[in-house]
Write a protein that holds these residues in place. Sequence first.
Motif, short mmCIF file in Angstrom:
data_model
loop_
_atom_site.label_atom_id
_atom_site.label_comp_id
_atom_site.label_asym_id
_atom_site.label_seq_id
_atom_site.Cartn_x
_atom_site.Cartn_y
_atom_site.Cartn_z
N LYS A 180 -6.00 7.67 7.49
CA LYS A 180 -4.77 8.43 7.76
C LYS A 180 -3.51 7.74 7.22
CE LYS A 180 -6.97 11.58 10.17
NZ LYS A 180 -7.08 12.97 9.72
N TRP A 181 -3.66 6.69 6.46
CA TRP A 181 -2.49 5.96 5.97
C TRP A 181 -1.56 6.89 5.16
CZ3 TRP A 181 0.84 2.49 6.71
CH2 TRP A 181 1.60 1.93 5.67
N ARG A 182 -0.28 6.85 5.49
CA ARG A 182 0.69 7.79 4.89
C ARG A 182 0.88 7.61 3.39
NH1 ARG A 182 3.72 4.13 7.97
NH2 ARG A 182 5.14 2.79 6.76
N LYS A 241 -9.00 14.10 0.98
CA LYS A 241 -9.11 14.47 2.40
C LYS A 241 -8.79 13.26 3.27
CE LYS A 241 -12.43 16.27 5.78
NZ LYS A 241 -13.81 16.71 6.00
N GLN A 242 -7.93 13.49 4.27
CA GLN A 242 -7.60 12.43 5.23
C GLN A 242 -8.07 12.80 6.62
OE1 GLN A 242 -3.25 11.96 4.09
NE2 GLN A 242 -3.85 9.82 4.23
N PRO A 300 1.23 11.74 -0.47
CA PRO A 300 1.87 12.34 -1.66
C PRO A 300 0.94 12.50 -2.86
CG PRO A 300 3.26 10.64 -0.68
CD PRO A 300 1.92 10.51 -0.05
N LEU A 301 -0.25 11.89 -2.81
CA LEU A 301 -1.18 11.97 -3.95
C LEU A 301 -1.99 13.27 -3.95
CD1 LEU A 301 -2.49 8.29 -3.95
CD2 LEU A 301 -0.78 9.29 -5.46
N LYS A 302 -1.86 14.06 -2.90
CA LYS A 302 -2.64 15.29 -2.82
C LYS A 302 -2.27 16.30 -3.91
CE LYS A 302 -3.92 15.17 2.05
NZ LYS A 302 -3.90 15.88 3.35
N TYR A 303 -1.05 16.21 -4.43
CA TYR A 303 -0.67 17.16 -5.50
C TYR A 303 -1.36 16.82 -6.81
CZ TYR A 303 2.51 13.98 -7.99
OH TYR A 303 3.02 12.95 -8.74
N ALA A 361 0.82 -1.22 0.00
CA ALA A 361 0.00 0.00 0.00
C ALA A 361 0.85 1.26 0.00
CB ALA A 361 -0.94 -0.01 1.20
N GLY A 362 1.96 1.24 -0.71
CA GLY A 362 2.78 2.43 -0.85
C GLY A 362 2.23 3.36 -1.91
N THR A 363 2.70 4.58 -1.92
CA THR A 363 2.25 5.56 -2.91
C THR A 363 2.49 5.07 -4.33
OG1 THR A 363 2.77 7.34 -1.35
CG2 THR A 363 2.48 7.96 -3.66
N LYS A 364 3.61 4.38 -4.55
CA LYS A 364 3.95 3.88 -5.89
C LYS A 364 2.88 2.93 -6.41
CE LYS A 364 7.66 1.52 -8.43
NZ LYS A 364 9.00 0.88 -8.30
N GLN A 365 2.28 2.14 -5.55
CA GLN A 365 1.24 1.19 -5.96
C GLN A 365 -0.14 1.84 -6.00
OE1 GLN A 365 3.59 0.35 -3.48
NE2 GLN A 365 4.80 -0.62 -5.11
N LEU A 366 -0.38 2.82 -5.13
CA LEU A 366 -1.69 3.46 -5.07
C LEU A 366 -1.89 4.47 -6.20
CD1 LEU A 366 -1.87 4.11 -1.22
CD2 LEU A 366 -3.21 2.44 -2.51
N LYS A 367 -0.84 5.14 -6.64
CA LYS A 367 -0.95 6.19 -7.64
C LYS A 367 -1.59 5.71 -8.95
CE LYS A 367 1.84 9.50 -10.29
NZ LYS A 367 3.21 10.03 -10.50
#
Length: 218
Positions: free
Chosen positions: A202-204, A217-218, A208-211, A179-185
């Motif tokens: 709230k998962w971190r 919203k978290q 980074p996807l907010k941009y 569930a890292g940003t690289k996989q979620l993006k």
Amino acid sequence: MFKGYDILDFVRTYCEESICQEYLANAKWGNGFRCVKCGNTSWTRVAETYNRKCNKCKHIESPTSGTLFHKVKSPLTKAFLFVFLVSTSKKGISSYELARKLSLQQTTCYFFSRKIMKAMNIKEPKLLDGKVDVDEFFVGGPETGKPGRSKGKKKQVVMVIQMKKKGIVRCYANQIPSAGTKQLKPFFQKYISKEALIRTDKWRGYRPLKYLFPWLKQ
């Protein structure tokens, strides 16, 4: 097509042949008419139908041609209900059950079901907009020594759900290695509109996807 309908809403909405024809005409020619024979864009409606006649070569085209409903022998109201039952059945529905529910031949139901499933598999996913919820979770029972987010033998899945007042409108899910940003993006980019109002936990991995998704919203 179904916009979160339950079966009663669906039957009430698509209760007449003309309503089904109008829906298909709007879906097929919503971005403009172009004759399949000569490419001309001007047309005339054929009296008392939703067929369109090319003003240049006089070719007449029906709303059903080139769709799932091309040359369908049952009434469109029944064919629409057929598609609804196939596409909304969580655990699938057999051709025998469809034949019983709709008073059709089992072989007819079998081949039409396959045609629907093929169309569903090749269709590009529609980007979800409005209010959507995203969450990642594990599928599989508890394992000794693997608490919390420890993966073990379990499978990790990310899911997005579009909600409206009537309930769930549409959802997509993919298995992910982590569930890292690289996989979620790529999941976000494939299924979610940048204008969507996204709610997550709230998962971190989401931060980074907010941009890319300003309404996250978290």
